[in-house]
Design a protein around this motif. Structure first.
Motif, short mmCIF file in Angstrom:
data_model
loop_
_atom_site.label_atom_id
_atom_site.label_comp_id
_atom_site.label_asym_id
_atom_site.label_seq_id
_atom_site.Cartn_x
_atom_site.Cartn_y
_atom_site.Cartn_z
N SER A 2 -21.52 -17.50 4.43
CA SER A 2 -20.68 -16.39 3.99
C SER A 2 -19.27 -16.88 3.69
CB SER A 2 -20.63 -15.30 5.07
OG SER A 2 -20.14 -15.83 6.28
N ASN A 3 -18.59 -16.16 2.83
CA ASN A 3 -17.24 -16.56 2.46
C ASN A 3 -16.25 -16.27 3.59
OD1 ASN A 3 -17.97 -17.23 -0.25
ND2 ASN A 3 -17.97 -15.06 -0.76
N PRO A 4 -15.33 -17.18 3.86
CA PRO A 4 -14.25 -16.86 4.79
C PRO A 4 -13.35 -15.79 4.17
CG PRO A 4 -13.88 -19.01 3.79
CD PRO A 4 -15.23 -18.56 3.34
N ASN A 5 -12.62 -15.09 5.01
CA ASN A 5 -11.79 -13.98 4.56
C ASN A 5 -10.32 -14.25 4.85
OD1 ASN A 5 -13.92 -11.72 3.91
ND2 ASN A 5 -14.58 -12.70 5.81
N ILE A 6 -9.49 -13.90 3.89
CA ILE A 6 -8.05 -14.06 4.01
C ILE A 6 -7.43 -12.67 4.04
CG2 ILE A 6 -5.96 -15.02 2.98
CD1 ILE A 6 -8.02 -17.15 3.81
N ILE A 7 -6.64 -12.38 5.07
CA ILE A 7 -6.00 -11.08 5.22
C ILE A 7 -4.53 -11.18 4.81
CG2 ILE A 7 -5.40 -9.22 6.81
CD1 ILE A 7 -7.78 -10.11 8.55
N LEU A 8 -4.13 -10.34 3.87
CA LEU A 8 -2.75 -10.34 3.37
C LEU A 8 -2.06 -9.04 3.76
CD1 LEU A 8 -0.50 -11.67 1.67
CD2 LEU A 8 -1.53 -10.60 -0.35
N ALA A 9 -0.89 -9.18 4.36
CA ALA A 9 -0.13 -8.02 4.83
C ALA A 9 0.41 -7.19 3.68
CB ALA A 9 1.04 -8.50 5.70
N GLY A 10 0.78 -5.97 4.02
CA GLY A 10 1.43 -5.08 3.06
C GLY A 10 2.92 -5.33 3.00
N ASN A 75 -12.91 -14.37 0.35
CA ASN A 75 -12.64 -12.97 0.07
C ASN A 75 -11.20 -12.70 0.49
OD1 ASN A 75 -15.41 -12.61 -0.54
ND2 ASN A 75 -15.85 -12.15 1.61
N ILE A 76 -10.50 -11.90 -0.28
CA ILE A 76 -9.15 -11.48 0.11
C ILE A 76 -9.20 -10.02 0.54
CG2 ILE A 76 -6.78 -11.07 -0.67
CD1 ILE A 76 -7.08 -13.39 -2.60
N ILE A 77 -8.67 -9.77 1.73
CA ILE A 77 -8.53 -8.41 2.26
C ILE A 77 -7.03 -8.12 2.25
CG2 ILE A 77 -8.91 -6.88 4.23
CD1 ILE A 77 -11.08 -8.98 5.14
N ALA A 78 -6.60 -7.21 1.40
CA ALA A 78 -5.17 -7.01 1.19
C ALA A 78 -4.77 -5.56 1.44
CB ALA A 78 -4.79 -7.42 -0.23
N HIS A 79 -3.74 -5.38 2.24
CA HIS A 79 -3.26 -4.04 2.56
C HIS A 79 -2.08 -3.66 1.66
CE1 HIS A 79 -0.87 -1.23 5.36
NE2 HIS A 79 -1.87 -0.52 4.86
N SER A 80 -2.08 -2.43 1.21
CA SER A 80 -0.96 -1.84 0.48
C SER A 80 -0.58 -2.71 -0.72
CB SER A 80 0.21 -1.62 1.44
OG SER A 80 1.16 -0.73 0.90
N ALA A 81 0.70 -3.09 -0.84
CA ALA A 81 1.14 -3.87 -2.00
C ALA A 81 0.43 -5.21 -2.10
CB ALA A 81 2.65 -4.09 -1.94
N GLY A 82 -0.11 -5.69 -0.99
CA GLY A 82 -0.86 -6.95 -1.03
C GLY A 82 -2.02 -6.90 -2.00
N GLY A 83 -2.55 -5.70 -2.26
CA GLY A 83 -3.68 -5.57 -3.17
C GLY A 83 -3.32 -5.86 -4.61
N TRP A 84 -2.24 -5.21 -5.11
CA TRP A 84 -1.88 -5.49 -6.51
C TRP A 84 -1.28 -6.89 -6.65
CZ3 TRP A 84 3.17 -6.61 -7.15
CH2 TRP A 84 4.14 -5.94 -6.39
N LEU A 85 -0.64 -7.36 -5.59
CA LEU A 85 -0.14 -8.73 -5.60
C LEU A 85 -1.30 -9.72 -5.78
CD1 LEU A 85 2.47 -10.02 -3.04
CD2 LEU A 85 0.42 -11.35 -3.51
N SER A 86 -2.41 -9.43 -5.11
CA SER A 86 -3.59 -10.30 -5.22
C SER A 86 -4.19 -10.26 -6.62
CB SER A 86 -4.64 -9.89 -4.19
OG SER A 86 -4.15 -10.06 -2.88
N ARG A 87 -4.04 -9.15 -7.30
CA ARG A 87 -4.53 -9.08 -8.69
C ARG A 87 -3.72 -10.02 -9.59
NH1 ARG A 87 -3.96 -2.98 -9.94
NH2 ARG A 87 -4.80 -3.56 -12.00
N ILE A 88 -2.44 -10.18 -9.30
CA ILE A 88 -1.64 -11.18 -10.02
C ILE A 88 -2.15 -12.57 -9.69
CG2 ILE A 88 0.65 -12.24 -10.23
CD1 ILE A 88 1.88 -9.50 -9.74
N TYR A 89 -2.45 -12.80 -8.43
CA TYR A 89 -2.93 -14.11 -7.97
C TYR A 89 -4.21 -14.54 -8.69
CZ TYR A 89 -4.54 -17.67 -4.61
OH TYR A 89 -4.98 -18.82 -4.02
N LEU A 90 -5.08 -13.59 -8.97
CA LEU A 90 -6.33 -13.91 -9.66
C LEU A 90 -6.11 -14.28 -11.12
CD1 LEU A 90 -8.56 -10.92 -8.42
CD2 LEU A 90 -8.54 -13.25 -7.53
N GLY A 91 -5.00 -13.84 -11.69
CA GLY A 91 -4.83 -13.83 -13.14
C GLY A 91 -4.52 -15.16 -13.79
#
Length: 224
Positions: A2-10, A75-91
């Motif tokens: 299984s993929n490890p998970n990275i948790i990103l704060a808000g 996998n990235i688990i991102a709370h609040s602003a961390g979610g849209w920030l992660s979308r930049i990271y993928l780009g």
């Protein structure tokens, strides 16, 4: 494997608030690492400035975890602003002269109470970049899971509901809506994603039951 998970704060939150989530996941035999952020590391990003300092910390954590685990993706688990920030990271397009292009490292993006769109003046620059370049669940090879709490309907009848009303109105232009007390349901979802609504969940731990509470984790962790 299984993929490890990275948790990103808000936004304006540090890693300490999210360590309990990693501990709860560990009890389910789900490996998770929290990006080692201090809350003040967000300060240079205030006012719509570049969030590159946070992306640097995220990228470093992802690379270390891939090396440590031998996995090909996280996998990235991102709370609040961390979610849209992660979308930049993928780009794959330049953000302040740097291309992160991390989609080859990421299998799933789980967004917890993320404002995927907002009318707030200080967020327009960054969120505008995200939604202009990577709208909706943009990459077919990434699984997007958006989790939204439904706990407060915005009204002007009490201080708590007034706060929700004001926050929802700032986000979408409509205060009379349901959400997690900060982010309205409408703003937390992406077209093409797996969108999940959880009753009774608030935006942050200070309000009680939130995205990091066991009952909520039991729901969204099934998608990891």
């Amino acid at each position: 494997m299984s993929n490890p998970n990275i948790i990103l704060a808000g936004y304006l939150a540090g890693a300490t608030d999210y360590i309990p989530i990693a501990e709860k996941l560990a009890k389910q035999n789900i490996a998770a690492t929290v990006v080692p952020l201090k809350w003040w590391e967000w300060v240079p990003t205030v006012g719509g400035r570049s969030i590159a300092p946070i992306l640097e910390k995220l990228d470093r954590t992802v690379n270390l975890e891939l090396e440590r685990s031998g996995a090909s993706k996280v996998n990235i688990i991102a709370h609040s602003a961390g979610g849209w920030l992660s979308r930049i990271y993928l780009g794959d397009r330049p953000y302040y002269d740097k291309v992160w292009d991390a989609r080859s490292k990421v299998a799933k993006l789980v967004c917890l109470g993320t404002p995927q769109r907002s009318l707030e003046p200080w967020s327009l620059r960054n969120l505008g970049f995200v939604n202009d370049n990577y709208p909706d669940a943009f990459y077919d090879d990434i699984e997007y899971i958006c989790v939204a709490g439904k706990s407060v309907r915005g009204t002007k009848s009490s201080p708590q509901k007034w706060l929700a009303y004001s926050s929802y109105e700032l986000t979408t232009g409509q205060g009379d809506a349901w959400g997690d007390g900060i982010i309205p349901l409408e703003a937390a979802y992406l077209k093409g994603a797996t969108n999940i609504e959880i009753d009774g969940v608030y935006h942050s731990a200070r309000s009680g039951k939130w995205y990091g509470s066991q009952e909520a984790i039991d729901i969204w962790s099934k998608y990891l």
